[in-house]
Enzyme design. Structure first.
Site, PDB file in Angstrom:
ATOM      1  CG  HIS A  73      -5.640  55.680 -55.926  1.00 57.44           C
ATOM      2  ND1 HIS A  73      -5.559  54.964 -56.699  1.00 57.44           N
ATOM      3  CD2 HIS A  73      -7.696  55.294 -55.852  1.00 57.44           C
ATOM      4  CE1 HIS A  73      -6.331  55.077 -58.308  1.00 57.44           C
ATOM      5  NE2 HIS A  73      -7.596  55.436 -57.408  1.00 57.44           N
ATOM      6  CE1 TYR A 114      -7.858  60.058 -53.542  1.00 58.02           C
ATOM      7  CE2 TYR A 114      -7.205  61.299 -51.373  1.00 58.02           C
ATOM      8  CZ  TYR A 114      -8.097  61.173 -52.863  1.00 58.02           C
ATOM      9  OH  TYR A 114      -7.684  62.103 -53.689  1.00 58.02           O
TER      10      TYR A 114
END
Length: 92
Positions: free
Chosen positions: A45, A40
């Site tokens: 995000h 990630y």
């Protein structure tokens, strides 16, 4: 499902001493939300992590793991005041 919010009227706000509002308006904690893990790291995000990283970099603060807060914390100087920066180590 309806949501109801209580908003005090002007009279309720005026009754409080002026110092109350000044003391309560100071930001003391900025939490940057994101997801942990290398998969990630470069995704949208983690925009919250990027934001607090940039504040820490600008003020020379360093993040350290803090188990009490389940994440990493740093103490930074922002516009003449001290703030805590938090990057939670839990998934959103």
């Amino acid at each position: 499902m309806a949501a109801f919010f209580f908003t005090p009227g002007r009279a309720a706000i005026r009754r409080r001493p002026r110092r109350y509002h000044q003391r309560m308006s100071a930001i003391r904690l900025i939490t940057g939300l994101g997801n942990i893990g290398p998969e990630y790291e470069d995704t949208r995000h983690n925009a919250g992590f990027w934001f607090v990283d940039e504040i820490a970099r600008d003020s020379g603060a360093r993040f350290a793991k803090e188990s009490k807060f389940f994440g990493e914390v740093a103490r930074a100087s922002l516009h003449g005041g001290q703030v805590w920066l938090l990057k939670p180590g839990t998934y959103m």
